[in-house]
Every structure is written in C-alpha cells, then in structure tokens.
Design an enzyme around this catalytic site. Structure first.
Site, short mmCIF file in Angstrom:
data_model
loop_
_atom_site.label_atom_id
_atom_site.label_comp_id
_atom_site.label_asym_id
_atom_site.label_seq_id
_atom_site.Cartn_x
_atom_site.Cartn_y
_atom_site.Cartn_z
N LYS A 50 -0.82 -1.56 -4.74
CA LYS A 50 -1.68 -0.39 -4.91
C LYS A 50 -0.77 0.82 -5.12
O LYS A 50 -0.51 1.59 -4.19
CB LYS A 50 -2.56 -0.19 -3.67
N ARG A 103 -10.69 -13.32 6.02
CA ARG A 103 -9.45 -13.91 5.49
C ARG A 103 -9.73 -15.21 4.74
O ARG A 103 -8.99 -15.61 3.85
CB ARG A 103 -8.46 -14.23 6.62
N ASP A 138 0.86 -1.17 0.00
CA ASP A 138 0.00 0.00 0.00
C ASP A 138 0.91 1.24 0.00
O ASP A 138 1.42 1.63 -1.05
CB ASP A 138 -0.88 -0.12 1.25
P1 5GP Z 1 1.72 -0.45 3.83
O1 5GP Z 1 2.72 -0.39 4.93
O2 5GP Z 1 2.29 -0.79 2.48
O3 5GP Z 1 0.91 0.82 3.75
O4 5GP Z 1 0.66 -1.52 4.25
C1 5GP Z 1 0.91 -2.81 4.06
C2 5GP Z 1 0.02 -3.68 4.91
O5 5GP Z 1 -1.23 -3.08 5.22
C3 5GP Z 1 -0.31 -4.91 4.10
O6 5GP Z 1 0.68 -5.90 4.26
C4 5GP Z 1 -1.65 -5.28 4.65
O7 5GP Z 1 -1.48 -6.07 5.81
C5 5GP Z 1 -2.28 -3.98 5.01
N1 5GP Z 1 -3.13 -3.49 3.89
C6 5GP Z 1 -2.83 -2.56 2.96
N2 5GP Z 1 -3.84 -2.39 2.09
C7 5GP Z 1 -4.80 -3.26 2.47
C8 5GP Z 1 -6.09 -3.58 1.94
O8 5GP Z 1 -6.59 -3.05 0.95
N3 5GP Z 1 -6.78 -4.54 2.61
C9 5GP Z 1 -6.29 -5.18 3.71
N4 5GP Z 1 -7.06 -6.10 4.27
N5 5GP Z 1 -5.06 -4.91 4.23
C10 5GP Z 1 -4.34 -3.96 3.61
#
Ligand code: 5GP
Ligand code: MG
Length: 176
Positions: A131, A165, A103
């Site tokens: 994303k 999940r 993300d």
């Molecule tokens: P980041 O640190 O890249 O912002 O977030 C990564 C983590 O956030 C991912 O490994 C996941 O656990 C959670 N995450 C990010 N986007 C989503 C999403 O659309 N749905 C869900 N369920 N978890 C997400």
C-alpha cells in the site's frame, strides 16, 4: 463474512494463485541452487508463505518471526517488538523475508534491520501486497504481488481482530 461487516472482493483466489506463480518464477530465477531461508512474518503471511513454497521446486528452509500486531487498532503501531525472534543463526545464509502486506513500512523496516544485523549473505523482501500511499519509511520490495489502495484488507491470512484469516479471497473491509 460477519453480518456486522460489509466488504467487497479486491483480489480473488484465482488471481492470487496466478500472482504467486509469477512470484515463484521470479524467486526461483534468483534462488535456485542457493538453498535459501524464507522467513515468514507471522501471523499474516502464513497462508501466502504456505502457497508460495509449494510453487518453489528446489531445496529451501522456512522460518518464522512474529512481531507485535494491530489488535483492534487500524493504524500501525509506532513501537514494534518481537513476540518471537530467530531460533537459529542466519549468518551467511541467503535470506528472503516473506510479508503479507506493507503499509507504513515500519514493521518491515524493523524486521529487515534485525535480520541484517544477524549478517545474512543476502537479504531480500517478498510481499504479497503493497500500500505505497501509506509509506512512512523507505522500503525496497524485491518481489511484489499486488499494489493496493489505502483500504483495510482482510482474508487470505489478513485479519481484523483475529477474524477472516481463513477467507480464500482478499476483501476490503468497510463499515467496521
Ligand atoms: P506497517 O508497519 O507496514 O504499517 O504494517 C504492517 C503490518 O500491519 C502488516 O504486516 C499487517 O500485519 C498489518 N496491516 C497493514 N495493513 C493491513 C491491512 O490492510 N489489513 C490487515 N489485516 N493488516 C494490515
Ligand atoms: Mg504482517
């Protein structure tokens, strides 16, 4: 799906299966004969990693890390920490990180830097979903399944408040 939540399917299980086979072919090309260590980032990657390794027909090892998660919040945490770090040394190993979704990239960057500091022979990244519109830090994804829009996704290992999940398909969660 819980009746409180509306949702629509983004990736069906059949499409996920096809994508995992493609990723496995790419990973196999690079890692066959190298006895790699695949490190899944819990909890979101557990189903993806389980399906992925069963498509890899060569010796490998599996390990897990667990980082702090979203909880009920929808935005990534700024302060990331380990619930569970490495249990055995990875020095000199060919390491492949297996992530559910990238993300902002902060979690992956944190995991990458931690593993890199433990001196693997190589370190690459496989992610089921990216994303890119949300990215805040630079991340190179070596093996990528899907690119997704800026929506909150559940299913196939991805949760909302620890639910969903177990769904075989990946959904966009709306009206939470
Ligand atoms: P980041 O640190 O890249 O912002 O977030 C990564 C983590 O956030 C991912 O490994 C996941 O656990 C959670 N995450 C990010 N986007 C989503 C999403 O659309 N749905 C869900 N369920 N978890 C997400
Ligand atoms: Mg994750």
């Amino acid at each position: 799906m819980n009746s409180k939540h509306e949702s629509k399917i983004l990736f069906r299980h059949e499409e996920i299966e096809t994508t995992i086979k493609r990723l496995a072919t790419e990973i196999q090309r690079n890692y066959k004969g190298k006895y790699p260590l695949l490190i899944g980032v819990l909890k979101g990657s557990f189903i993806f990693l389980a399906d992925l390794v069963r498509q890899l027909d060569f010796p490998l090892e599996v390990e897990f890390l667990q980082v702090s998660s979203y909880g009920k919040k929808r935005t990534s945490q700024e302060n990331i920490n380990f619930f569970q770090g490495l249990k055995s040394p990875i020095e000199g190993r060919e390491v492949l990180i297996v992530e559910d979704i990238i993300d902002t990239g902060r979690t992956t960057r944190f995991v990458f830097d931690y593993l890199f500091g433990n001196k693997p022979a190589s370190l690459q990244l496989c992610a089921l979903i990216d994303k890119p519109s949300r990215r805040q830090v630079l991340i190179t994804v070596n093996y990528l399944g899907f690119t997704a829009p800026d929506e909150f996704l559940v299913g196939y290992g991805l949760d909302y408040d620890e639910k969903y999940r177990n769904l075989p398909d990946i959904y966009i969660l709306e009206n939470k």
